[in-house]
Design an enzyme around this catalytic site. Structure first.
Site: not given
Ligand SMILES: *Cc1c(COP(=O)(O)O)cnc(C)c1O
Length: 339
Positions: A49, A263, A289
């Site tokens: 990010k 998730y 992730y």
């Protein structure tokens, strides 16, 4: 591709290293695995990010914003990096944390990224699952405007065309490093979620005619939906860059076989991948992730999907702070006995 016309701040220790993983490559007996160390981007324990935030915060400052608003799951790496960037540029920060992983441990709600968000002094609000969080952020923005702030809204994962420019830059770095090392790359593999990383990589590699295949391992959505979402954002990014012609649909490839129950829900493959990276390379992956992305890479190698001797680059998108929210998934919730 010339990115100088886009407002940008500098946050990333770039270029991040492109390193060989000799022990894991030997252990798995397939292709040579390289890793692009975007876990080492430098801001607040790193991650993907940060590259997106260079352009998002750049735009926010160009609009004279005073406050960043964003959202994510409770253990969001995106929120952690966003609120850290806000500190660096003297901006306020509010994050809406979605209760996306039911039945998680106390660590999940208090340690890892949540602890760091608090350390950075962010205003945190929680939300139940299933709301339109961009709409929730718009309501918070109204509230802040009434208090005289100038809020700037960042979508989940920082995934819009402006944020995706950060991964166009990463694609440029990878091509430069491959040329520098004389390293032909057969495929770039990474974990894909809110799509900005893959969209930026695809637009960046294709825009350079690099002939590098990109494979996103989904951490949430089914293959078709993920590919559609990535392609939509990749095309918008392509247009923002003003590249001639059309981005071919075939450049977008996702695999959703490694999501597991959903998730942020641990899988045996994730635990194995995180453990192997730690034991063979002293390398920290993350439970949400990169652990699942790397589990996908390991499984595809075992199935003979890649040829021996070819070079695969795994983009390490960060997230190791999240490990501290998931001790129980590794069987270490109890800690050591102490005298
Ligand atoms: C957000 C995130 C991803 C996914 O990137 P997207 O751009 O959202 O697809 C991958 N790895 C980590 C560690 C992340 O925090």
């Amino acid at each position: 591709m010339n990115l100088t016309r886009f407002p940008r701040v500098r946050l990333t220790h770039a270029p991040t290293p492109l390193e060989h993983l000799p022990n894991l490559s030997r252990h798995l007996g397939g292709p040579e695995i390289y890793i692009k160390r975007d876990d080492a981007t430098g801001l607040a324990s790193g991650g993907n990010k940060t590259r997106k935030l260079e352009f998002l915060v750049g735009e926010a400052l160009s609009l004279k914003a005073t406050h960043l608003i964003t959202h994510g799951a409770t253990q969001s790496n995106h929120v952690r990096q966003t609120v850290a960037a806000a500190c660096k540029f003297g901006l306020g920060a509010t994050a809406l944390l979605e209760e996306r992983v039911a039945g998680a441990s106390p660590d999940y709600y208090g340690s890892g990224n949540v602890f760091l968000d608090r350390l950075f002094g962010a205003t945190l609000e929680t939300r139940p699952p299933g709301l339109d969080l961009n709409a929730e952020c718009a309501v918070v923005a109204e509230r802040l405007r009434a208090q005289g702030e100038r809020p700037y809204l960042i979508p989940g994962g920082g995934s819009n065309p402006v944020g995706a420019l950060g991964y166009v830059v990463c694609a440029q770095e990878i091509v430069y490093q491959a040329n520098d090392l004389g390293l032909p790359i057969a495929c770039v593999v990474h974990a894909t979620g809110s799509t900005g990383t893959q969209a930026g990589l695809v637009a960046g590699f294709e825009g350079q005619n690099s002939h590098i295949r990109v494979l996103g391992i989904s951490v949430r959505a089914a293959k078709d939906a993920q590919e559609e979402n990535v392609y939509r954002l990749a095309k918008q990014t392509w247009e923002l860059l003003g590249i001639r012609g059309e981005l071919p649909r075939a450049t977008v490839e996702a695999n959703s076989d490694y999501v597991g129950a959903g998730y942020g829900r641990p899988t045996p493959g994730m635990v194995e991948a995180v453990t192997l990276a730690a034991h063979f390379e002293g390398l920290l992956l993350d439970p949400v992730y990169t652990g699942k992305g790397f589990a996908g890479l390991i499984d595809l190698i075992r199935k003979g999907h890649f040829r021996k001797g070819e070079n695969i680059v795994f983009v390490h998108t960060g997230g190791s702070a999240g490990l501290f929210g998931y001790r129980d998934a590794f069987g270490f919730a109890d800690g050591l006995p102490h005298p």
